[in-house]
Design a protein around this motif. Structure first.
Motif, short mmCIF file in Angstrom:
data_model
loop_
_atom_site.label_atom_id
_atom_site.label_comp_id
_atom_site.label_asym_id
_atom_site.label_seq_id
_atom_site.Cartn_x
_atom_site.Cartn_y
_atom_site.Cartn_z
N ASP A 183 0.70 -0.95 -0.18
CA ASP A 183 -0.17 0.18 -0.03
C ASP A 183 0.48 1.19 -0.05
O ASP A 183 0.63 2.26 -0.90
N ARG A 184 1.58 1.36 1.22
CA ARG A 184 2.24 3.03 0.53
C ARG A 184 3.57 3.07 0.13
O ARG A 184 3.30 3.86 -0.51
N PRO A 185 4.21 2.05 -0.71
CA PRO A 185 4.88 2.51 -1.72
C PRO A 185 4.24 2.88 -2.76
O PRO A 185 4.36 3.91 -3.44
N VAL A 218 -6.26 13.84 9.72
CA VAL A 218 -7.53 13.06 10.85
C VAL A 218 -7.63 11.44 10.88
O VAL A 218 -7.27 10.49 9.59
N ASP A 219 -8.41 11.60 12.12
CA ASP A 219 -8.92 10.10 12.10
C ASP A 219 -9.81 9.96 12.80
O ASP A 219 -9.89 11.02 13.89
N ARG A 220 -11.35 9.26 12.60
CA ARG A 220 -12.37 8.92 13.18
C ARG A 220 -11.79 8.90 14.80
O ARG A 220 -12.86 9.13 16.03
N GLU A 221 -10.98 7.59 14.70
CA GLU A 221 -10.59 6.89 16.25
C GLU A 221 -9.59 7.76 17.38
O GLU A 221 -8.51 7.74 17.00
N ALA A 257 -11.70 13.47 13.69
CA ALA A 257 -12.78 14.16 12.28
C ALA A 257 -13.42 12.74 11.45
O ALA A 257 -12.39 11.66 11.31
N ASP A 258 -14.84 12.88 11.94
CA ASP A 258 -15.65 12.36 10.76
C ASP A 258 -15.46 12.13 9.58
O ASP A 258 -16.10 12.93 9.51
N LEU A 259 -15.05 10.79 8.64
CA LEU A 259 -15.35 12.04 7.15
C LEU A 259 -16.45 11.70 6.91
O LEU A 259 -16.81 12.27 5.95
N GLU A 260 -17.52 11.47 8.16
CA GLU A 260 -19.09 11.76 7.29
C GLU A 260 -19.36 12.99 7.81
O GLU A 260 -20.61 12.71 7.51
N ALA A 273 -5.62 9.42 0.99
CA ALA A 273 -6.76 8.73 1.68
C ALA A 273 -6.31 7.28 1.32
O ALA A 273 -6.93 6.29 0.26
N SER A 274 -5.04 6.67 2.27
CA SER A 274 -5.08 5.30 2.17
C SER A 274 -5.77 4.38 3.07
O SER A 274 -5.75 4.85 3.96
N LEU A 275 -6.98 2.90 2.00
CA LEU A 275 -7.45 2.31 2.68
C LEU A 275 -8.70 2.90 3.88
O LEU A 275 -8.87 2.25 4.68
C1 LIG Z 1 -6.37 0.81 6.85
S1 LIG Z 1 -7.09 2.06 8.72
C2 LIG Z 1 -5.96 3.14 7.60
C3 LIG Z 1 -3.97 3.52 7.36
C4 LIG Z 1 -3.64 4.26 7.49
N1 LIG Z 1 -4.18 4.86 6.17
C5 LIG Z 1 -1.70 3.66 6.68
O1 LIG Z 1 -1.22 3.63 6.35
O2 LIG Z 1 -1.57 3.40 8.35
C6 LIG Z 1 -8.48 2.78 8.43
C7 LIG Z 1 -8.63 3.90 9.22
O3 LIG Z 1 -9.81 4.90 9.07
C8 LIG Z 1 -9.77 5.20 10.25
N2 LIG Z 1 -11.68 5.92 9.59
C9 LIG Z 1 -12.91 4.80 9.19
N3 LIG Z 1 -14.06 4.75 9.28
C10 LIG Z 1 -13.92 6.14 9.30
C11 LIG Z 1 -14.44 7.57 9.26
N4 LIG Z 1 -15.58 7.56 9.02
N5 LIG Z 1 -13.65 8.63 9.69
C12 LIG Z 1 -13.22 9.15 9.44
N6 LIG Z 1 -11.39 7.91 10.06
C13 LIG Z 1 -12.13 6.78 9.54
C14 LIG Z 1 -10.14 3.96 10.54
O4 LIG Z 1 -10.46 4.66 12.55
C15 LIG Z 1 -8.54 3.48 10.96
O5 LIG Z 1 -7.74 4.66 11.50
#
Ligand SMILES: C[S@@+](CC[C@H](N)C(=O)[O-])C[C@H]1O[C@@H](n2cnc3c(N)ncnc32)[C@H](O)[C@@H]1O
Length: 231
Positions: A25-27, A65-68, A88-91, A107-109
């Motif tokens: 993924d990251r590369p 940003v991340d929701r958690e 932040a919640d992306l929704e 926006a990775s994964l």
């Molecule tokens: C697979 S991880 C991403 C991996 C990260 N990009 C990396 O390279 O390490 C998915 C992330 O998306 C976050 N996530 C899922 N739904 C989300 C939302 N609605 N808003 C913000 N973050 C969200 C999760 O909390 C999780 O940390």
């Protein structure tokens, strides 16, 4: 239950060394992002900040940003003052991001956790400068189809997959959507597709035989760079 909310510290540790993240993924994400020196980067779904750290190390000015909240805490501990990290919640609207204040959105994964991309893509478009790039990876629609009950390709639907996070197995639920939905949503939101990638893992990657076989022969993730149209 969302495994990122249930086991955030386990994921933060796994994301650091998980071979799919590290060698696949990251590369690919970093190649599509390109030279970020001095660039303003908004990273969506940063988890524990591993990719954030790589972007900052390449000279980007990152807002991640991340929701958690516990993953945001882990990312802040990792990054110190090298990047800004917010919950932040992306929704929901990204009200703390000014119009046209970002050169690249990464926006990775993460996009496969959203049922409807339209509100977020409108926010990404608003945040980006004209011509700015949105780079993302997501679970490949073919893999998603194989995880589904295969009764209706044309719908967007939740599928489940079990993952090994090193210290434990988790079950994740993510949205599979048809290709026309992915690229149609981008076009309707005012983006043109600049590059699509279905990469192989890094040649030097030290992968076990089974994973190497999967990553070199199957469509695991899809990578896209889309540009905000200037008009
Ligand atoms: C697979 S991880 C991403 C991996 C990260 N990009 C990396 O390279 O390490 C998915 C992330 O998306 C976050 N996530 C899922 N739904 C989300 C939302 N609605 N808003 C913000 N973050 C969200 C999760 O909390 C999780 O940390």
């Amino acid at each position: 239950m969302d495994p990122f909310a249930e086991h955030p510290e386990v994921y933060a540790r796994w994301a650091e060394r998980g071979p799919v993240n590290v060698h696949y993924d990251r590369p690919a994400i970093l190649r599509l992002v390109g030279d970020v020196r001095g660039r303003r980067v908004l990273e969506l779904g940063c988890a524990g900040g591993t990719l954030t750290s790589l972007l900052a190390g390449r000279g980007a000015r990152v807002l991640a940003v991340d929701r958690e909240p516990r993953l945001v805490a882990a990312a802040r501990a990792r990054l110190g003052d090298r990047a800004r990290v917010e919950v932040a919640d992306l929704e929901r609207p990204l009200t703390f991001v000014a119009d046209g204040s970002v050169d690249v959105v990464v926006a990775s994964l993460v996009l496969h956790y959203l049922a409807d991309w339209a509100p977020l893509l409108a926010e990404v478009r608003r945040a980006l400068v004209p011509g700015g790039a949105l780079v993302f990876s997501l679970h490949h629609p073919i893999t998603g189809w194989l995880l589904s009950d295969r009764t209706d390709y044309h719908r967007t639907e939740l599928v489940s997959e079990d993952w090994d996070w090193g210290e434990r197995w988790v079950t994740a639920r993510l949205y599979r959507r048809p290709l026309s939905r992915i690229f149609g949503d981008l076009r309707r939101a005012g983006f043109t597709v600049d590059e699509v990638d279905e990469p192989l893992p890094e040649p030097a990657a030290d992968l076990d035989r089974e994973l190497a076989g999967i990553l070199t022969t199957q469509p695991v993730f899809l990578f896209v760079r889309a540009l905000r149209v200037t008009a």
